[in-house]
Design a protein around this motif. Sequence first.
Motif, PDB file in Angstrom:
ATOM      1  N   ASP A  34      -0.542 -12.610  25.431  1.00 49.61           N
ATOM      2  CA  ASP A  34      -0.022 -12.585  26.799  1.00 49.61           C
ATOM      3  C   ASP A  34      -1.094 -12.873  27.837  1.00 49.61           C
ATOM      4  O   ASP A  34      -0.804 -12.933  29.023  1.00 49.61           O
ATOM      5  CB  ASP A  34       0.601 -11.216  27.119  1.00 49.61           C
ATOM      6  CG  ASP A  34       1.961 -11.035  26.489  1.00 49.61           C
ATOM      7  OD1 ASP A  34       2.551 -12.045  26.044  1.00 49.61           O
ATOM      8  OD2 ASP A  34       2.426  -9.892  26.430  1.00 49.61           O
ATOM      9  N   ARG A  35      -2.331 -12.993  27.398  1.00 48.07           N
ATOM     10  CA  ARG A  35      -3.494 -13.229  28.286  1.00 48.07           C
ATOM     11  C   ARG A  35      -3.833 -11.949  29.054  1.00 48.07           C
ATOM     12  O   ARG A  35      -3.216 -10.927  28.890  1.00 48.07           O
ATOM     13  CB  ARG A  35      -3.250 -14.395  29.243  1.00 48.07           C
ATOM     14  CG  ARG A  35      -2.743 -15.655  28.615  1.00 48.07           C
ATOM     15  CD  ARG A  35      -3.788 -16.359  27.847  1.00 48.07           C
ATOM     16  NE  ARG A  35      -3.237 -17.602  27.283  1.00 48.07           N
ATOM     17  CZ  ARG A  35      -3.948 -18.425  26.593  1.00 48.07           C
ATOM     18  NH1 ARG A  35      -5.201 -18.184  26.365  1.00 48.07           N
ATOM     19  NH2 ARG A  35      -3.403 -19.518  26.108  1.00 48.07           N
ATOM     20  N   GLY A  36      -4.842 -12.022  29.880  1.00 46.55           N
ATOM     21  CA  GLY A  36      -5.230 -10.869  30.670  1.00 46.55           C
ATOM     22  C   GLY A  36      -6.086  -9.858  29.921  1.00 46.55           C
ATOM     23  O   GLY A  36      -6.358  -8.784  30.423  1.00 46.55           O
ATOM     24  N   SER A  37      -6.508 -10.210  28.714  1.00 45.39           N
ATOM     25  CA  SER A  37      -7.341  -9.314  27.927  1.00 45.39           C
ATOM     26  C   SER A  37      -8.807  -9.641  28.155  1.00 45.39           C
ATOM     27  O   SER A  37      -9.166 -10.798  28.328  1.00 45.39           O
ATOM     28  CB  SER A  37      -7.019  -9.471  26.441  1.00 45.39           C
ATOM     29  OG  SER A  37      -5.650  -9.255  26.211  1.00 45.39           O
ATOM     30  N   CYS A  38      -9.637  -8.608  28.131  1.00 45.74           N
ATOM     31  CA  CYS A  38     -11.062  -8.825  28.365  1.00 45.74           C
ATOM     32  C   CYS A  38     -11.912  -8.621  27.120  1.00 45.74           C
ATOM     33  O   CYS A  38     -12.904  -9.304  26.927  1.00 45.74           O
ATOM     34  CB  CYS A  38     -11.552  -7.882  29.456  1.00 45.74           C
ATOM     35  SG  CYS A  38     -10.825  -8.249  31.054  1.00 45.74           S
ATOM     36  N   LEU A  39     -11.524  -7.663  26.274  1.00 43.56           N
ATOM     37  CA  LEU A  39     -12.361  -7.332  25.122  1.00 43.56           C
ATOM     38  C   LEU A  39     -11.533  -6.720  24.008  1.00 43.56           C
ATOM     39  O   LEU A  39     -10.742  -5.810  24.248  1.00 43.56           O
ATOM     40  CB  LEU A  39     -13.456  -6.336  25.539  1.00 43.56           C
ATOM     41  CG  LEU A  39     -14.367  -5.798  24.447  1.00 43.56           C
ATOM     42  CD1 LEU A  39     -15.220  -6.912  23.837  1.00 43.56           C
ATOM     43  CD2 LEU A  39     -15.250  -4.690  24.996  1.00 43.56           C
ATOM     44  N   VAL A  40     -11.742  -7.212  22.794  1.00 36.21           N
ATOM     45  CA  VAL A  40     -11.138  -6.637  21.604  1.00 36.21           C
ATOM     46  C   VAL A  40     -12.242  -5.870  20.876  1.00 36.21           C
ATOM     47  O   VAL A  40     -13.306  -6.422  20.596  1.00 36.21           O
ATOM     48  CB  VAL A  40     -10.553  -7.723  20.671  1.00 36.21           C
ATOM     49  CG1 VAL A  40     -10.037  -7.099  19.384  1.00 36.21           C
ATOM     50  CG2 VAL A  40      -9.459  -8.488  21.377  1.00 36.21           C
ATOM     51  N   VAL A  41     -11.986  -4.594  20.583  1.00 38.25           N
ATOM     52  CA  VAL A  41     -12.926  -3.746  19.857  1.00 38.25           C
ATOM     53  C   VAL A  41     -12.298  -3.412  18.510  1.00 38.25           C
ATOM     54  O   VAL A  41     -11.203  -2.857  18.463  1.00 38.25           O
ATOM     55  CB  VAL A  41     -13.210  -2.435  20.617  1.00 38.25           C
ATOM     56  CG1 VAL A  41     -14.186  -1.564  19.844  1.00 38.25           C
ATOM     57  CG2 VAL A  41     -13.727  -2.724  22.022  1.00 38.25           C
ATOM     58  N   VAL A  42     -12.990  -3.771  17.436  1.00 36.25           N
ATOM     59  CA  VAL A  42     -12.505  -3.490  16.092  1.00 36.25           C
ATOM     60  C   VAL A  42     -13.461  -2.507  15.435  1.00 36.25           C
ATOM     61  O   VAL A  42     -14.684  -2.655  15.520  1.00 36.25           O
ATOM     62  CB  VAL A  42     -12.392  -4.779  15.252  1.00 36.25           C
ATOM     63  CG1 VAL A  42     -11.891  -4.477  13.855  1.00 36.25           C
ATOM     64  CG2 VAL A  42     -11.486  -5.780  15.932  1.00 36.25           C
ATOM     65  N   ALA A  43     -12.912  -1.505  14.790  1.00 36.62           N
ATOM     66  CA  ALA A  43     -13.726  -0.478  14.135  1.00 36.62           C
ATOM     67  C   ALA A  43     -14.539  -1.080  12.989  1.00 36.62           C
ATOM     68  O   ALA A  43     -14.062  -1.969  12.275  1.00 36.62           O
ATOM     69  CB  ALA A  43     -12.821   0.633  13.600  1.00 36.62           C
ATOM     70  N   GLU A  44     -15.749  -0.583  12.831  1.00 36.19           N
ATOM     71  CA  GLU A  44     -16.616  -1.033  11.747  1.00 36.19           C
ATOM     72  C   GLU A  44     -15.971  -0.791  10.388  1.00 36.19           C
ATOM     73  O   GLU A  44     -16.172  -1.573   9.461  1.00 36.19           O
ATOM     74  CB  GLU A  44     -17.965  -0.312  11.821  1.00 36.19           C
ATOM     75  CG  GLU A  44     -18.774  -0.690  13.036  1.00 36.19           C
ATOM     76  CD  GLU A  44     -19.998   0.194  13.241  1.00 36.19           C
ATOM     77  OE1 GLU A  44     -20.255   1.107  12.431  1.00 36.19           O
ATOM     78  OE2 GLU A  44     -20.705  -0.034  14.240  1.00 36.19           O
ATOM     79  N   ASP A  45     -15.188   0.278  10.266  1.00 38.88           N
ATOM     80  CA  ASP A  45     -14.569   0.601   8.986  1.00 38.88           C
ATOM     81  C   ASP A  45     -13.125   0.101   8.877  1.00 38.88           C
ATOM     82  O   ASP A  45     -12.385   0.520   7.989  1.00 38.88           O
ATOM     83  CB  ASP A  45     -14.654   2.099   8.695  1.00 38.88           C
ATOM     84  CG  ASP A  45     -14.048   2.977   9.783  1.00 38.88           C
ATOM     85  OD1 ASP A  45     -13.776   2.481  10.889  1.00 38.88           O
ATOM     86  OD2 ASP A  45     -13.867   4.180   9.515  1.00 38.88           O
TER      87      ASP A  45
END
Length: 99
Positions: A34-45
């Motif tokens: 949908d756009r408008g996203s700034c950052l995706v954070v994915v867990a190390e595990d």
Amino acid sequence: MNHDVERRYTFLGFAQKAGKVASGENTVEAKIKDRGSCLVVVAEDAPEHTKERMQRLAEQYHVKYTVFGEKNRLGQSIGKSPRNVILISDKNFAAQLLQ
């Protein structure tokens, strides 16, 4: 745990309280598209296939991507159950997390 890591978890909590966090793979995927996203954070595990899929989506939609933290701590920092993926929709919170 070092101060920088704790600071990042604290910023995730602030972002959640400000309404600038989405979590869960399906929700994050929809928000990226949908756009408008700034950052995706994915867990190390997080599972490798999750990391790869989220990285591909982030690259395709020109969203910053990082691998950080453990899924239990990510969920805890935003007041939820363990989360593999979190999305930040505010550029200032995103910048703080990437420092």
